[in-house]
Design a protein around this motif. Structure first.
Motif, PDB file in Angstrom:
ATOM      1  N   THR A   1       0.944  -1.067   0.100  1.00  0.00           N
ATOM      2  CA  THR A   1       0.252  -0.034  -0.250  1.00  0.00           C
ATOM      3  C   THR A   1       0.978   1.212   0.104  1.00  0.00           C
ATOM      4  N   TYR A   2       0.533   2.100  -0.855  1.00  0.00           N
ATOM      5  CA  TYR A   2       1.430   3.351  -1.105  1.00  0.00           C
ATOM      6  C   TYR A   2       0.518   4.495  -1.344  1.00  0.00           C
ATOM      7  N   ARG A   3       0.968   5.687  -0.831  1.00  0.00           N
ATOM      8  CA  ARG A   3       0.165   6.974  -0.892  1.00  0.00           C
ATOM      9  C   ARG A   3       1.086   8.045  -1.317  1.00  0.00           C
TER      10      ARG A   3
ATOM     11  N   THR B   1      -4.202   6.562  -2.514  1.00  0.00           N
ATOM     12  CA  THR B   1      -3.770   5.548  -1.760  1.00  0.00           C
ATOM     13  C   THR B   1      -3.760   4.294  -2.822  1.00  0.00           C
TER      14      THR B   1
ATOM     15  N   ALA C   1       2.412   7.391  -6.444  1.00  0.00           N
ATOM     16  CA  ALA C   1       2.114   6.228  -5.432  1.00  0.00           C
ATOM     17  C   ALA C   1       2.582   4.962  -5.975  1.00  0.00           C
TER      18      ALA C   1
ATOM     19  N   LEU D   1       6.374   4.440  -5.743  1.00  0.00           N
ATOM     20  CA  LEU D   1       6.868   3.778  -4.594  1.00  0.00           C
ATOM     21  C   LEU D   1       6.929   2.115  -4.667  1.00  0.00           C
ATOM     22  N   ALA D   2       5.882   1.596  -5.532  1.00  0.00           N
ATOM     23  CA  ALA D   2       6.033   0.171  -5.653  1.00  0.00           C
ATOM     24  C   ALA D   2       7.127  -0.137  -6.611  1.00  0.00           C
TER      25      ALA D   2
ATOM     26  N   ALA E   1       4.665   6.914   2.411  1.00  0.00           N
ATOM     27  CA  ALA E   1       4.643   5.544   2.140  1.00  0.00           C
ATOM     28  C   ALA E   1       3.976   4.602   3.216  1.00  0.00           C
ATOM     29  N   PRO E   2       3.793   3.211   3.134  1.00  0.00           N
ATOM     30  CA  PRO E   2       3.196   2.379   3.981  1.00  0.00           C
ATOM     31  C   PRO E   2       3.778   2.610   5.480  1.00  0.00           C
TER      32      PRO E   2
ATOM     33  N   ALA F   1      12.403   0.571  -1.742  1.00  0.00           N
ATOM     34  CA  ALA F   1      10.973  -0.028  -2.005  1.00  0.00           C
ATOM     35  C   ALA F   1      10.825  -1.018  -0.912  1.00  0.00           C
TER      36      ALA F   1
ATOM     37  N   GLY G   1       9.877   0.446   2.194  1.00  0.00           N
ATOM     38  CA  GLY G   1       8.997   1.249   2.287  1.00  0.00           C
ATOM     39  C   GLY G   1       9.091   2.671   2.352  1.00  0.00           C
TER      40      GLY G   1
ATOM     41  N   ALA H   1       9.964   6.302   0.724  1.00  0.00           N
ATOM     42  CA  ALA H   1       9.602   7.045  -0.599  1.00  0.00           C
ATOM     43  C   ALA H   1      10.812   7.607  -1.043  1.00  0.00           C
TER      44      ALA H   1
END
Length: 728
Positions: free
Chosen positions: A235-237, A257, A352, A355-356, A596-597, A639, A642, A644
């Protein structure tokens, strides 16, 4: 019935070719400059469920592949052979039309009395009435100001045009001849589609064509999930901003998100600001609409370049879009400049997902599409034309510079030939080219923006430039890359009559006035002082980076010999880079971090430290990859942790978030959504006005003192608490 792979491939390719021929028919028979040259149109073949089964790959607007025609079809009632539906109503068409100037036609295709699918075509028309020429203005605050609303109705009944509908459309447009010419071109395209579909049925059979609809979309959906599954779960914001709503001057926040799980993706827009009393709202009706999923589709197609364009691309995507928010407004919210918000959604979703997949996603693109419109008197009417659909560049990514002057983030619009523009409207184009030094500095450079400068020749001309953005909040760079240069709009530059503008409604022009639009550059990727000096030299030779910019942003000293040959001064370059080691890249002092998460690391400076000093300090504590660590490994490491990637957002974003932190505005937005819909906008404006009154005029472009930041934070906290107490 499940088709064998060979038959499915053949039928799929034939249906795609059919849609491309439909597009060519439309473009070659169209009337308006914005269709025949800019190519703001598309055609497709929809299945019985309304989703697109076949979509063109090489012509037309690619971003609408996720639309669905079924709501419009049902609203029009039972259809017969020879019927054609017309609509431009975003709300009544279920989001098929995205603003009133996008006219949609739908024709049911029958075989021996059996409905087998729908042909679809759309064009952006020059004018559909409303308050201003070209219909669209950022300050329209309800859809009634944006032109004639056409619910899904029959334009053609049993093969015969409904002349009353044509007359109604013509009477409500400043460009009736062009509109009707383009509508007839769409009808010709739909007729082409029907004829080619009949040929496919004749060769393969109607049962095969019907079975292919489900099989093609299902196959694409499986491939899309497989592509997303390769990113892993998490999960990334990310949060990004529109400069303002063109009415209050208050920035508008978009929050995304993204949750990845086993190949499915959920986009939650909770935390996005309420809908605005301006034209930036996106009518998604709570669905995974094309304007909020475009970046995901681009990512899927990047991960799997051979994937087909059809409704299966959006099958893995679900959304949460709070009703009454910017991305799910309530009628009659204005939506005419929805593409400006869609650009920012693109950036936020990209941030978002970056970040993944930091090794795949680029830095921010220039983040704007600005159709530069000039309206002039002509006879008893008006001539309304789009001179150019101005964009910027694409963001840099690991291993590659951004593309200069082209950004297909939300659109595939072509530029208009200068000769055609000058033939169609009374202007003289003085400059149309790349904007030097506008791309964000980085190990990989962001794409340059564009410059359009023209002289107005006639009396009574007016300028409209909807979609002006990134004039304050710059396109962000990542992993130490710098932000792009902000957008500028200048009338009569370099003269005593120079005027600088931000967002405009309708700007009157005089004969001889010179207008210059400089679009933002895209974000850079990686530490600019690790960029290959030879690459910097090539940039200088091409004119996209100046010699001064090379030294300022990259520490590369370029000398010019008497014969004009450019060379790198190796000694001076080594010295310059050593002196700047550990300092912030030029033009990128502030750094911000996306959420980030499980991470709420603040970008706020210490209370006794001015934001600009804190920015430089944070930049020195950069998360830029170590010089001996490959970027891909550094990206994977961050990554996994977690974290950014370092975000180069520019001083304006740093200053804004030094006061309006992510957490604080989360609380503010949540409290606003507890109010009745009509109360949200005035209460939001009042809260921001009280906070901004404690800050210097022009904030966030103007830098506040530490004391002003403290006072503003306290005022914001008081406003939030008052809202929360009122709802308790």
């Amino acid at each position: 019935m499940r088709l064998d792979p060979v038959t499915l491939e053949i039928v799929g390719n034939r249906l795609t070719a059919m849609t491309e021929e439909m597009c060519l028919t439309l473009q070659r028979t169209s009337r308006s400059l914005y269709v025949k040259e800019t190519a703001d149109f598309c055609c497709a073949f929809a299945g019985l469920d309304g989703g697109f089964v076949a979509y063109p790959r090489g012509i037309g607007v690619s971003g609408f592949v996720g639309l669905n025609v079924l709501t419009a079809v049902r609203a029009a009632g039972p259809l017969e052979p020879g019927d054609v539906i017309i609509t431009n109503d975003p709300y009544r068409s279920g989001g098929l039309a995205t603003h009133l100037t996008d006219i949609q036609l739908i024709e049911p295709y029958f075989h021996e009395g059996e409905l087998i699918g729908y042909g679809w075509a759309f064009i952006h028309c020059s004018d559909i009435g409303g308050r201003v020429p070209s219909s669209l203005s950022p300050i329209n605050d309800e859809i009634f100001q944006e032109g004639l609303q056409i619910p899904p109705v029959r334009l053609v009944r049993a093969g015969e045009p409904v002349r009353d509908v044509e007359a109604l459309i013509s009477a409500n447009s400043r460009t009736p001849e062009a509109n009707l010419g383009d509508i007839r071109a769409m009808r010709a395209a739909l007729r082409t589609g029907g004829e080619r579909l009949a040929g496919v049925i004749a060769q393969h059979g109607v049962d095969t064509v019907l079975a292919a609809q489900g099989d093609l979309v299902g196959y694409t959906a499986d491939k899309a999930r497989a592509a997303l599954a390769g990113l892993g779960d998490g999960t990334y914001r990310f949060v990004d901003y529109l400069d303002d709503d063109a009415v209050s001057g208050i920035p508008v926040r978009l929050s995304v998100t993204a949750t990845l799980k086993a190949g499915d993706l959920h986009l939650d827009f909770t935390g996005t600001d309420p809908q605005v009393a301006a034209a930036f709202n996106i009518a998604t009706l709570g669905r995974p609409h094309a304007w909020i999923t475009t970046r995901v589709l681009a990512l899927i197609c990047t991960l799997d370049p051979g994937i087909a364009l059809d409704a299966g691309l959006i099958a893995p995507i679900s959304v949460t879009t709070p009703e009454g928010s910017l991305v799910n407004p309530v009628h009659p919210a204005a939506v005419g400049v929805r593409h400006a918000s869609a650009n920012r959604v693109n950036d936020a979703v990209g941030g978002a997902l970056g970040l993944a997949a930091p090794h795949v996603l680029p830095a921010a693109s220039s983040g704007l599409v600005v159709p530069v419109v000039v309206a002039e008197p002509r006879g008893s009417g008006q001539n309304v034309q789009v001179l150019e659909p101005m964009v910027g560049g694409t963001g840099a990514r690991e291993g590659s510079d951004g593309v200069d002057g082209r950004d297909s983030g939300i659109s595939n619009l072509s530029n208009n030939p200068v000769e055609t523009v000058e033939t169609e409207i009374g202007v003289e184009i003085l400059t149309y080219g790349l904007r030097p030094d506008s791309g964000g500095a980085g190990r990989w450079r962001g794409g340059c923006g564009l410059e359009l400068t023209f002289r107005v020749l006639g009396e009574g001309s007016k300028l409209l430039a909807r979609g002006l953005e990134r004039m304050c909040f710059r396109p962000w760079g990542v992993r130490g890359g710098g932000p792009g240069t902000p957008t500028e709009l200048i009338v009569n530059p370099g003269t005593a009559r120079e005027r600088r503008h931000f967002k405009i409604d309708v700007l009157p022009l005089e004969p001889g006035d010179v207008v210059s639009l400089l679009t933002s550059g895209a974000g850079g990727y990686g530490d600019p002082y690790t960029r290959d000096p030879e690459a910097v030299l090539r940039d200088v030779e091409r004119g996209v980076v100046s010699r001064e910019g090379a030294e300022r942003s990259y520490g590369v000293v370029v000398r010019e010999a008497d014969d004009g040959i450019l060379t790198i001064d190796a000694t001076a370059t080594t010295s310059a880079r050593e002196q700047r080691q550990g300092t912030a890249p030029a033009g990128d002092e502030p750094q911000a971090r996306a959420s980030a998460p499980n991470e709420r690391q603040s970008t706020t400076p210490a209370r006794d430290e001015p934001p600009t000093e804190a920015s430089a300090r944070d930049a020195r504590r950069s998360t830029t990859p170590a010089r001996d660590e490959p970027p891909a490994e550094a990206s994977a490491r961050d990554a996994r942790q977690g974290a950014a990637p370092q975000l180069g957002g520019g001083p304006e974003r740093q200053a804004w978030e030094s006061v309006f932190s992510i957490d604080a505005v989360d609380r503010l937005v949540a409290a606003l959504f507890l109010l009745p819909g009509p109360a949200r906008t005035p209460r939001r404006r009042a809260a921001y006005a009280r906070v901004l009154a404690t800050l210097p005029e022009g904030f966030p472009r103007a830098t506040p003192t530490a004391e002003q930041v403290d006072a503003a934070r306290r005022t914001l906290a008081d406003e939030i608490s008052a809202l929360e107490r009122a709802q308790a």
